[in-house]
Design a protein around this motif. Structure first.
Motif, PDB file in Angstrom:
ATOM      1  N   GLY A   1       0.825  -1.195   0.000  1.00 27.44           N
ATOM      2  CA  GLY A   1       0.000   0.000   0.000  1.00 27.44           C
ATOM      3  C   GLY A   1       0.863   1.250   0.000  1.00 27.44           C
ATOM      4  N   ALA A   2       0.286   2.370  -0.452  1.00 27.98           N
ATOM      5  CA  ALA A   2       1.014   3.641  -0.450  1.00 27.98           C
ATOM      6  C   ALA A   2       0.037   4.805  -0.526  1.00 27.98           C
ATOM      7  N   SER A   3       0.349   5.863   0.189  1.00 29.39           N
ATOM      8  CA  SER A   3      -0.436   7.100   0.146  1.00 29.39           C
ATOM      9  C   SER A   3       0.473   8.293  -0.091  1.00 29.39           C
ATOM     10  N   LYS A   4      -0.075   9.297  -0.784  1.00 30.26           N
ATOM     11  CA  LYS A   4       0.630  10.561  -0.993  1.00 30.26           C
ATOM     12  C   LYS A   4      -0.357  11.714  -0.834  1.00 30.26           C
ATOM     13  N   LEU A   5       0.176  12.866  -0.470  1.00 28.07           N
ATOM     14  CA  LEU A   5      -0.601  14.108  -0.477  1.00 28.07           C
ATOM     15  C   LEU A   5       0.269  15.243  -0.972  1.00 28.07           C
ATOM     16  N   PHE A   6      -0.260  15.996  -1.955  1.00 29.13           N
ATOM     17  CA  PHE A   6       0.469  17.105  -2.565  1.00 29.13           C
ATOM     18  C   PHE A   6      -0.323  18.409  -2.418  1.00 29.13           C
ATOM     19  N   VAL A   7       0.423  19.503  -2.328  1.00 29.29           N
ATOM     20  CA  VAL A   7      -0.153  20.840  -2.440  1.00 29.29           C
ATOM     21  C   VAL A   7       0.740  21.676  -3.353  1.00 29.29           C
TER      22      VAL A   7
ATOM     23  N   ASP B   1      10.883  32.239  -8.415  1.00 32.36           N
ATOM     24  CA  ASP B   1       9.690  33.086  -8.489  1.00 32.36           C
ATOM     25  C   ASP B   1       8.491  32.359  -9.080  1.00 32.36           C
ATOM     26  N   ARG B   2       8.586  31.053  -9.173  1.00 33.65           N
ATOM     27  CA  ARG B   2       7.491  30.261  -9.713  1.00 33.65           C
ATOM     28  C   ARG B   2       6.905  29.374  -8.616  1.00 33.65           C
ATOM     29  N   PRO B   3       5.657  28.940  -8.775  1.00 36.00           N
ATOM     30  CA  PRO B   3       5.083  28.044  -7.767  1.00 36.00           C
ATOM     31  C   PRO B   3       5.911  26.780  -7.581  1.00 36.00           C
ATOM     32  N   GLY B   4       5.811  26.195  -6.415  1.00 30.95           N
ATOM     33  CA  GLY B   4       6.488  24.941  -6.106  1.00 30.95           C
ATOM     34  C   GLY B   4       5.483  23.884  -5.676  1.00 30.95           C
ATOM     35  N   VAL B   5       5.884  22.657  -5.776  1.00 37.20           N
ATOM     36  CA  VAL B   5       5.023  21.535  -5.391  1.00 37.20           C
ATOM     37  C   VAL B   5       5.618  20.879  -4.149  1.00 37.20           C
ATOM     38  N   MET B   6       4.764  20.621  -3.168  1.00 45.48           N
ATOM     39  CA  MET B   6       5.187  19.944  -1.951  1.00 45.48           C
ATOM     40  C   MET B   6       4.447  18.617  -1.846  1.00 45.48           C
ATOM     41  N   CYS B   7       5.177  17.546  -1.697  1.00 42.93           N
ATOM     42  CA  CYS B   7       4.599  16.274  -1.285  1.00 42.93           C
ATOM     43  C   CYS B   7       4.709  16.259   0.234  1.00 42.93           C
ATOM     44  N   LEU B   8       3.601  16.541   0.909  1.00 45.01           N
ATOM     45  CA  LEU B   8       3.636  16.697   2.357  1.00 45.01           C
ATOM     46  C   LEU B   8       3.686  15.365   3.094  1.00 45.01           C
ATOM     47  N   SER B   9       3.428  14.284   2.366  1.00 49.43           N
ATOM     48  CA  SER B   9       3.530  12.973   2.984  1.00 49.43           C
ATOM     49  C   SER B   9       3.610  11.908   1.914  1.00 49.43           C
ATOM     50  N   TYR B  10       4.520  10.950   2.130  1.00 53.43           N
ATOM     51  CA  TYR B  10       4.624   9.773   1.270  1.00 53.43           C
ATOM     52  C   TYR B  10       4.813   8.600   2.211  1.00 53.43           C
ATOM     53  N   THR B  11       3.817   7.711   2.281  1.00 51.45           N
ATOM     54  CA  THR B  11       3.826   6.636   3.259  1.00 51.45           C
ATOM     55  C   THR B  11       3.533   5.301   2.590  1.00 51.45           C
ATOM     56  N   TRP B  12       3.862   4.212   3.315  1.00 48.64           N
ATOM     57  CA  TRP B  12       3.704   2.855   2.799  1.00 48.64           C
ATOM     58  C   TRP B  12       3.008   1.974   3.825  1.00 48.64           C
TER      59      TRP B  12
ATOM     60  N   THR C   1      -4.597   6.989  -2.143  1.00 45.12           N
ATOM     61  CA  THR C   1      -4.236   5.802  -1.373  1.00 45.12           C
ATOM     62  C   THR C   1      -4.444   4.630  -2.311  1.00 45.12           C
ATOM     63  N   TRP C   2      -3.363   4.013  -2.752  1.00 46.95           N
ATOM     64  CA  TRP C   2      -3.439   3.043  -3.835  1.00 46.95           C
ATOM     65  C   TRP C   2      -4.147   1.760  -3.426  1.00 46.95           C
TER      66      TRP C   2
ATOM     67  N   MET D   1      -5.887  -1.718  -5.983  1.00 42.43           N
ATOM     68  CA  MET D   1      -5.859  -2.460  -4.718  1.00 42.43           C
ATOM     69  C   MET D   1      -4.461  -2.576  -4.136  1.00 42.43           C
ATOM     70  N   GLY D   2      -3.609  -1.646  -4.478  1.00 40.38           N
ATOM     71  CA  GLY D   2      -2.238  -1.629  -3.986  1.00 40.38           C
ATOM     72  C   GLY D   2      -1.358  -0.844  -4.922  1.00 40.38           C
ATOM     73  N   ALA D   3      -0.209  -0.423  -4.405  1.00 40.86           N
ATOM     74  CA  ALA D   3       0.714   0.355  -5.219  1.00 40.86           C
ATOM     75  C   ALA D   3       1.487  -0.529  -6.182  1.00 40.86           C
ATOM     76  N   PHE D   4       2.020  -1.625  -5.665  1.00 40.13           N
ATOM     77  CA  PHE D   4       2.734  -2.573  -6.511  1.00 40.13           C
ATOM     78  C   PHE D   4       2.976  -3.858  -5.736  1.00 40.13           C
ATOM     79  N   LYS D   5       3.279  -4.903  -6.468  1.00 40.58           N
ATOM     80  CA  LYS D   5       3.579  -6.205  -5.879  1.00 40.58           C
ATOM     81  C   LYS D   5       4.898  -6.165  -5.132  1.00 40.58           C
ATOM     82  N   ASN D   6       4.975  -6.922  -4.044  1.00 34.91           N
ATOM     83  CA  ASN D   6       6.248  -7.152  -3.374  1.00 34.91           C
ATOM     84  C   ASN D   6       6.150  -8.500  -2.685  1.00 34.91           C
ATOM     85  N   ASN D   7       6.971  -9.440  -3.095  1.00 36.65           N
ATOM     86  CA  ASN D   7       6.844 -10.807  -2.607  1.00 36.65           C
ATOM     87  C   ASN D   7       7.196 -10.925  -1.136  1.00 36.65           C
TER      88      ASN D   7
END
Length: 552
Positions: A353-359, A398-409, A453-454, A461-467
């Motif tokens: 599983g994995a979740s992200k949030l961007f602003v 002087d240009r907008p920026g992107v923040m990934c405020l959280s990257y979790t698994w 939230t993948w 149903m998930g971000a990717f396989k991992n055995n």
């Protein structure tokens, strides 16, 4: 690492060390088909990186790919534009690509896409890195600036790899494409470690006897950040990443990762069999792919595909690229299309599983200097608190920026699963206020939040396989399914591919290479062949085949 060493590295996966990049770049091409089958329709289910790779190459060979996509082109190459600022995107899925991914970069170069270094922890592209563990904070721009304990952990990891996994020998063999040495060493490791978890590997390594060292390693990790959510997985999954340097020298795609699969959708190949010059996948589909597939059935002449609009079409071959779990609950699949051992492998597949949030923020304010400390206002951040990983992306002062405020698994991702995007943002701002008490992040936000939230995405149903430990045998069945010469007739013609079928799940390189396996399988299935000067993965399978562990 020297630039010369980096240039020699490729994701030559030791389980099946076929040089896909050389197969792709050879002037003889990927093969030819009898003129009688030119224009034949072949179904490609799934419009992600694997599906678009397969469809593009089948088009070049003179077939007519019929692409089905349930949602949007790109799959987990999902670059979501910010409302009101569509030129800025949030990378919901794949966002960093190792330069060792030579087959993927074949297509990046073909499309003329630009890349830029990814701001991983302590990478030159990151403004600085803050490690927040146990309430203590350390900030650095290079590993040498961190306290000694972090170097102790790094040394323990390196020694464990060298002493127990022959890292130097494997990397040297990969760089020289010495297949004999690579497979000899790797096959021994498979026999030794198939039943070993990542954590078990650490805990049984003489250099990692300190629990504190194992804890720090899990929270800070190597290359891309903390890996403790990966601890239950097979250590073989980790070793593949390390020996191919997939965790290092990573870049992002300027304009978003979805530009790769979408570019293949719209790109007119320079060389085409059968089709007139200028033909594209988009032009063959009237600009849009077919809808979601709901049913697969074996027929006397091939495989019948039904879609959610009720239409049914029959194909001599079908390339299937989505997560294999969709064969269990989203698609009514004829059981006869796969053998019982393959169905078992599908059932046993384990997803992360994995979740992200961007602003989107008004500018890269994190570069502001704190007058009290003289340091950056914010840094790329690794923490044991709920955000876990915070990434900062900028395109000029002087240009907008992107923040990934959280990257979790995994477990950390599940902590967000029941929260709305707004609830997640409020929670994260509260948590970040304890790490950066003097920074008003909220005042800079101009768009968002965008979140995913993948594991709750119904088509994934998930971000990717991992055995998990002991699942190597299942993975081998899935990967080798494209070799269908010894199968029963009713099981031929359906080709599984995608990164969860590959040995390097979670990497677009695995999506590309398994798609190329499927392309070879379709060509072989329809009576075509590769050029003798450019044999494909199926032609060399017997000499490169993954180790087959005993079953009894």
């Amino acid at each position: 690492m020297t630039s010369a060493t980096a240039a020699a590295t490729t994701m030559l996966v030791p389980d099946f060390p076929f040089s896909y990049d050389r197969w792709l770049s050879h002037p003889a091409g990927l093969g030819t088909l009898p003129s009688a089958v030119h224009g034949t329709e072949v179904a490609v289910i799934g419009g992600g990186m694997s599906g678009l790779t397969a469809a593009y190459e089948l088009l070049r060979l003179g077939l007519r790919p019929v692409l089905y996509e349930a949602e949007q082109l790109g799959g987990r190459m999902r670059s979501t534009p910010f409302p009101g600022n569509p030129e800025y995107t949030a990378e919901m899925g794949a966002m960093r690509f190792p330069v060792a991914a030579r087959s993927l970069f074949h297509y990046i170069g073909l499309l003329g896409l630009r890349t830029r270094p990814f701001p991983n922890p302590l990478a030159p592209a990151a403004p600085s890195t803050l490690i927040d563990l146990g309430g203590a904070q350390d900030r650095a721009r290079t590993p040498d600036e961190l306290p000694d304990v972090y170097q102790e952990v790094a040394d323990a990891w390196d020694k464990a790899l060298q002493e127990r996994a022959e890292l130097a020998t494997l990397r040297d063999a990969i760089q020289r494409r010495d297949v004999t040495t690579l497979k000899t060493v790797w096959n021994r490791l498979v026999r030794e470690f198939d039943d070993q978890s990542f954590y078990g590997f650490l805990a049984t390594s003489p250099t990692f006897q300190s629990f504190r060292h194992r804890e720090i390693f899990g929270q800070v990790g190597f290359g891309t950040g903390g890996w403790d959510t990966d601890f239950p997985n097979s250590v073989l999954e980790i070793l593949r990443v390390v020996v191919t340097e997939a965790d290092d020298h990573q870049v992002g795609i300027v304009g978003g990762s979805s530009r790769i699969p979408r570019g293949l959708w719209e790109h007119a190949p320079d060389t085409l069999a059968h089709w007139p010059r200028g033909t594209t996948l988009a032009s063959l589909h009237g600009g849009r792919p077919g809808p979601a597939v709901t049913r697969l059935r074996r027929t006397a002449a091939g495989i019948r595909v039904a879609d959610e609009r009720g239409a049914e079409r029959e194909f001599p071959a079908v390339v299937f690229t989505p997560h294999v779990w969709t064969l269990l609950n989203r698609i009514d699949c004829d059981p006869a299309l796969l053998s019982t051992p393959l169905w078992t492998a599908v059932e046993r597949t384990h997803y992360m599983g994995a979740s992200k949030l961007f602003v989107l923020v008004d500018r890269p304010f994190w570069r502001d200097t704190d007058p009290a400390t003289g340091q950056d206002a914010m840094s790329m951040t690794l923490t044991d608190r709920m955000p876990r990983g915070i990434y900062l992306f900028e395109d000029g002062p002087d240009r907008p920026g992107v923040m990934c405020l959280s990257y979790t698994w995994n477990d950390d991702s599940l902590k967000f699963a029941t929260l709305s995007a707004e609830e997640r943002l409020e929670l994260l701002l509260t948590k970040l206020a304890t790490i950066y008490p003097d920074v008003d992040i909220r005042s800079h936000i101009i768009s968002g939040p965008l979140t995913v939230t993948w594991e709750t995405e119904p088509r994934f149903m998930g971000a990717f396989k991992n055995n998990l430990p002991g699942q190597y045998r299942y993975q081998r069945r899935l990967f080798t399914q494209f070799m269908q010469g010894g199968m029963e007739p009713e099981q031929r013609g359906l080709f599984l591919c995608g990164d969860d079928v590959s040995w390097t799940a979670g990497f677009a390189e695995g999506a590309v290479t398994t798609a190329l396996n499927a392309v070879w399988g379709v060509v072989n299935h329809l009576g075509g062949a590769t050029h003798p000067d450019n044999p494909g993965p199926g032609d060399l399978f017997d000499s490169l085949a993954p180790l087959e562990l005993p079953y009894g």
